[in-house]
Motif scaffolding. Structure first.
Motif, PDB file in Angstrom:
ATOM      1  N   LEU A  67       0.828  -1.205   0.000  1.00  0.00           N
ATOM      2  CA  LEU A  67       0.000   0.000   0.000  1.00  0.00           C
ATOM      3  C   LEU A  67       0.866   1.260   0.000  1.00  0.00           C
ATOM      4  CD1 LEU A  67      -2.874  -0.922   2.501  1.00  0.00           C
ATOM      5  CD2 LEU A  67      -3.072  -0.519   0.038  1.00  0.00           C
ATOM      6  N   LYS A  68       1.946   1.231   0.773  1.00  0.00           N
ATOM      7  CA  LYS A  68       2.860   2.384   0.805  1.00  0.00           C
ATOM      8  C   LYS A  68       3.534   2.589  -0.554  1.00  0.00           C
ATOM      9  CE  LYS A  68       3.893   2.144   5.754  1.00  0.00           C
ATOM     10  NZ  LYS A  68       4.935   1.870   6.776  1.00  0.00           N
ATOM     11  N   VAL A  69       3.899   1.479  -1.202  1.00  0.00           N
ATOM     12  CA  VAL A  69       4.510   1.574  -2.533  1.00  0.00           C
ATOM     13  C   VAL A  69       3.512   2.167  -3.524  1.00  0.00           C
ATOM     14  CG1 VAL A  69       5.421   0.254  -4.482  1.00  0.00           C
ATOM     15  CG2 VAL A  69       6.153  -0.295  -2.168  1.00  0.00           C
ATOM     16  N   VAL A  70       2.254   1.704  -3.477  1.00  0.00           N
ATOM     17  CA  VAL A  70       1.219   2.205  -4.390  1.00  0.00           C
ATOM     18  C   VAL A  70       0.991   3.703  -4.155  1.00  0.00           C
ATOM     19  CG1 VAL A  70      -1.235   2.082  -4.975  1.00  0.00           C
ATOM     20  CG2 VAL A  70       0.095  -0.020  -4.704  1.00  0.00           C
ATOM     21  N   ASP A  71       0.933   4.106  -2.874  1.00  0.00           N
ATOM     22  CA  ASP A  71       0.763   5.537  -2.563  1.00  0.00           C
ATOM     23  C   ASP A  71       1.904   6.359  -3.149  1.00  0.00           C
ATOM     24  OD1 ASP A  71      -1.561   5.033  -1.198  1.00  0.00           O
ATOM     25  OD2 ASP A  71      -0.635   5.044   0.802  1.00  0.00           O
ATOM     26  N   TYR A  72       3.116   5.835  -2.992  1.00  0.00           N
ATOM     27  CA  TYR A  72       4.283   6.542  -3.530  1.00  0.00           C
ATOM     28  C   TYR A  72       4.196   6.646  -5.058  1.00  0.00           C
ATOM     29  CZ  TYR A  72       9.101   7.421  -4.959  1.00  0.00           C
ATOM     30  OH  TYR A  72      10.224   7.943  -5.553  1.00  0.00           O
ATOM     31  N   LEU A  73       3.810   5.550  -5.709  1.00  0.00           N
ATOM     32  CA  LEU A  73       3.737   5.546  -7.172  1.00  0.00           C
ATOM     33  C   LEU A  73       2.619   6.455  -7.679  1.00  0.00           C
ATOM     34  CD1 LEU A  73       4.372   1.769  -7.972  1.00  0.00           C
ATOM     35  CD2 LEU A  73       5.992   3.670  -8.040  1.00  0.00           C
ATOM     36  N   GLN A  74       1.535   6.545  -6.930  1.00  0.00           N
ATOM     37  CA  GLN A  74       0.456   7.455  -7.332  1.00  0.00           C
ATOM     38  C   GLN A  74       0.919   8.907  -7.257  1.00  0.00           C
ATOM     39  OE1 GLN A  74      -2.699   6.099  -4.747  1.00  0.00           O
ATOM     40  NE2 GLN A  74      -3.568   4.764  -6.332  1.00  0.00           N
ATOM     41  N   GLU A  75       1.731   9.219  -6.256  1.00  0.00           N
ATOM     42  CA  GLU A  75       2.317  10.567  -6.179  1.00  0.00           C
ATOM     43  C   GLU A  75       3.269  10.797  -7.345  1.00  0.00           C
ATOM     44  OE1 GLU A  75       1.699  13.155  -4.117  1.00  0.00           O
ATOM     45  OE2 GLU A  75       0.022  11.907  -3.437  1.00  0.00           O
ATOM     46  N   GLU A  76       4.035   9.762  -7.687  1.00  0.00           N
ATOM     47  CA  GLU A  76       4.918   9.865  -8.854  1.00  0.00           C
ATOM     48  C   GLU A  76       4.093  10.109 -10.122  1.00  0.00           C
ATOM     49  OE1 GLU A  76       8.529   9.524  -9.491  1.00  0.00           O
ATOM     50  OE2 GLU A  76       8.221  10.336  -7.476  1.00  0.00           O
ATOM     51  N   GLY A  77       2.922   9.442 -10.208  1.00  0.00           N
ATOM     52  CA  GLY A  77       2.038   9.629 -11.359  1.00  0.00           C
ATOM     53  C   GLY A  77       1.588  11.068 -11.497  1.00  0.00           C
ATOM     54  N   LYS A  78       1.301  11.718 -10.362  1.00  0.00           N
ATOM     55  CA  LYS A  78       0.907  13.128 -10.396  1.00  0.00           C
ATOM     56  C   LYS A  78       2.033  14.004 -10.933  1.00  0.00           C
ATOM     57  CE  LYS A  78      -2.366  12.714  -6.560  1.00  0.00           C
ATOM     58  NZ  LYS A  78      -2.652  13.097  -5.149  1.00  0.00           N
ATOM     59  N   ARG A  79       3.267  13.641 -10.595  1.00  0.00           N
ATOM     60  CA  ARG A  79       4.412  14.419 -11.103  1.00  0.00           C
ATOM     61  C   ARG A  79       4.565  14.234 -12.610  1.00  0.00           C
ATOM     62  NH1 ARG A  79       6.430  13.861  -5.739  1.00  0.00           N
ATOM     63  NH2 ARG A  79       7.019  11.685  -5.929  1.00  0.00           N
ATOM     64  N   TYR A  80       4.317  13.010 -13.083  1.00  0.00           N
ATOM     65  CA  TYR A  80       4.350  12.790 -14.539  1.00  0.00           C
ATOM     66  C   TYR A  80       3.253  13.591 -15.242  1.00  0.00           C
ATOM     67  CZ  TYR A  80       7.823   9.018 -14.496  1.00  0.00           C
ATOM     68  OH  TYR A  80       8.994   8.289 -14.389  1.00  0.00           O
ATOM     69  N   GLU A  81       2.060  13.652 -14.608  1.00  0.00           N
ATOM     70  CA  GLU A  81       0.960  14.427 -15.189  1.00  0.00           C
ATOM     71  C   GLU A  81       1.309  15.910 -15.262  1.00  0.00           C
ATOM     72  OE1 GLU A  81      -3.315  12.438 -14.461  1.00  0.00           O
ATOM     73  OE2 GLU A  81      -2.315  13.050 -12.612  1.00  0.00           O
TER      74      GLU A  81
END
Length: 572
Positions: free
Chosen positions: A440-454
């Motif tokens: 879950l922590k990894v997914v949260d981190y990756l979702q934040e990374e996704g926002k940076r890509y956006e």
């Protein structure tokens, strides 16, 4: 008579540096308690990071970690300096003669860059040391980073036995090629020490098996089988072997070595299964015997001149080094998942395992199991993030053009799913709840990374039409020329009329081309993106226009400067 001038002494040329690094202590043994008699094992984070950063700089992922461990004062650090000499010698030289490292060389040269050794009885190494820079080497067609480890001596009377056991255990866990340095022969106490740790490791590794697997294994009489989880290579390096008929006959000596090892590890000994457990705990167990170094290097005043070593020692040691660094490749793997470790993962392993042994005591098996699980989970996290970023960078990474939001959303979804799968594939052991929380922590981190890509992708909106800036500039210039022609010369000059028609054709064609792009952009991305892209197009076209304007101005000034100098009269 003219006075003779004193001759200048020739300038001394600095000799080229042979070594690019130095030994750094990564695992330290500290004295604790009021009387300073207690011991604590800790990681020097700065030293560890220095080693890992140097590995990262090579750009290589594969690591071949060679560790040398053995009894106190058996020449471990001296042998490691020979490792250094071999790894820094041009390969064309060692291919011809692996013993060339002994010719005309002195171990006292650049000694601050070598492992510390002395020809006396005092202890020189505590804890675990790494050489700060890896050696990039091609072995069996694969390019790898070779890392060297030096460890505190076993059976060190100045350290409690538990500390010696802990350091030895750490060395086996961290390395991929463990050299066990022994003197004269493979002794029973060495095998007992080895068996003690492997039994402890077996207890921890058994915890990775499910209850169902353990039940089935017990039925089959294989409840102690850890064939899926083995340490990598173990090599006994027997020093001062006195039974060679000819110390310089390499082929015959190697044959004798194999025979002696086979007899030593034969299962007919009544040792309670000790030898069998050792053999089954490593992927490969081997040995290499080396004759005595000679008397001169043992003297306290010996300066380090390697020419003083006995010919048989030099020849056999050269072939040993060739075997280790040119003919053997053991890439470091995770003992739990049997996958190759990355440099970052190695850092996790060292810190996690050292934490288990921090009190200088052999911990409970469950503690080692927890450390292995933690290190594996951190490895899974790193691999999942690497997988996610790899997919995202291929579509929306740095220097990539703007992509449609729909395409970006699909890419993010695919990257997230593959990252989840990568994490689950690696973190397949340990407490289920802890693994789920970690995921879950990894997914949260990756979702934040996704926002940076956006966000990065949105910032590229003004560059969508930037490639058409030249067309827009040409159209603008053509429109202005057509406009000026209409009011200045079209009414009296046929040439101006023809030129005006050409300008109108140019800017109409350019407008149609850009208009088509804008239309499709509006259809696909909407009004906001369209206006932002048009703003970026205008800014890029204006920038190009100013560049050309400045170039024209500079050219005009240059011509004026030349014209003025050409007509300047020459004063007589």
């Amino acid at each position: 008579m003219a006075e003779e001038k004193p001759q200048k002494e020739p300038e001394k040329k600095e000799s080229p540096t042979r070594y690019s690094g130095r030994p750094v202590q990564v695992v330290c043994v500290e004295n604790t308690g009021e009387d300073g008699k207690d011991r604590k094992i800790v990681v020097d984070e700065d030293a560890l990071q220095e080693v890992l950063d140097n590995v990262e700089k090579t750009g290589l992922k594969k690591m071949y970690i060679v560790s040398l461990v053995g009894a106190m004062r058996t020449g471990k650090s001296f042998m490691l300096d020979l490792f250094l000499r071999y790894l820094t010698e041009p390969t064309e030289n060692t291919e011809k003669d692996p013993g060339c490292i002994f010719a005309g060389t002195d171990l006292n040269e650049e000694k601050e860059s070598q492992f510390y050794w002395r020809a006396h009885q005092d202890r020189t190494t505590t804890g675990i040391w790494f050489y700060s820079t890896p050696f990039v080497r091609t072995i069996k067609g694969q390019k790898v980073c070779v890392l060297l480890m030096d460890t505190q001596g076993l059976f060190d009377p100045l350290s409690p036995p538990a500390i010696n056991n802990a350091i030895f255990g750490l060395s086996v866990l961290i390395s991929s090629f463990q050299v066990l340095n022994v003197q004269n022969r493979i002794q029973e106490d060495t095998l007992q020490q080895l068996d003690y740790f492997t039994q402890f490791a077996r207890s921890a590794l058994r915890l990775f098996k499910s209850k169902e697997e353990l039940k089935n294994a017990e039925k089959d009489g294989k409840e102690d089988d850890i064939s899926e989880h083995k340490f990598q290579n173990l090599q006994f390096l027997v020093r001062d072997w006195a039974n060679f008929d000819d110390p310089e006959d390499v082929e015959e000596n190697i044959k004798q070595t194999k025979d002696v090892l086979e007899d030593t590890l034969a299962e007919n000994f009544k040792d309670g299964g000790q030898r069998e457990r050792i053999m089954s705990s490593f992927e490969k167990v081997d040995a290499f015997f080396i004759p005595h170094i000679g008397l001169e290097p043992l003297r306290k005043k010996w300066t380090g001149n390697l020419d003083d070593c006995e010919p048989g020692f030099k020849k056999m040691t050269g072939h040993f080094l060739r075997d280790v660094f040119d003919r053997t490749l053991v890439v470091k793997k995770d003992i739990v998942r049997n996958i190759e470790l990355t440099p970052k993962s190695l850092g996790y392993y060292i810190t996690s395992f050292t934490e288990v042994f921090k009190d200088g005591q052999m911990p409970e098996a469950v503690s080692l199991f927890t450390a292995m699980t933690k290190a594996t989970t951190l490895e899974a996290r790193e691999r999942a993030i690497e997988k996610y970023k790899g997919i995202m960078d291929s579509k929306a990474g740095p220097n990539k053009p703007y992509v449609k939001q729909e395409v970006l959303d699909n890419t993010m979804q695919k990257a997230l799913e593959e990252a989840r799968s990568e994490f689950k594939k690696i973190a397949a052991f340990g407490d289920q709840k802890q693994r789920e929380d970690a995921l879950l922590k990894v997914v949260d981190y990756l979702q934040e990374e996704g926002k940076r890509y956006e966000e990065a992708n949105r910032n590229r909106v003004d560059k969508i039409l930037a490639g058409s800036a030249m067309f827009a500039l040409i159209a603008t210039v053509a429109f202005i020329l057509d406009f000026l022609s209409d009011y200045t010369c079209d009414w009296w000059s046929d040439t101006c009329v023809e030129g005006s028609r050409l300008m109108k054709f140019i800017y109409t064609l350019a407008a149609m081309y850009i208009g088509t792009q804008v239309f499709f952009l509006y259809q696909g991305e909407g009004q906001i993106v369209m206006f932002k892209a048009l703003g970026g197009l205008w800014a890029e076209a204006s920038h190009l226009g100013m560049q050309y304007y400045q170039e024209v101005r500079l050219n005009q000034r240059g011509h004026t400067h030349i014209h003025t100098h050409t007509h300047t009269p020459i004063s007589l």
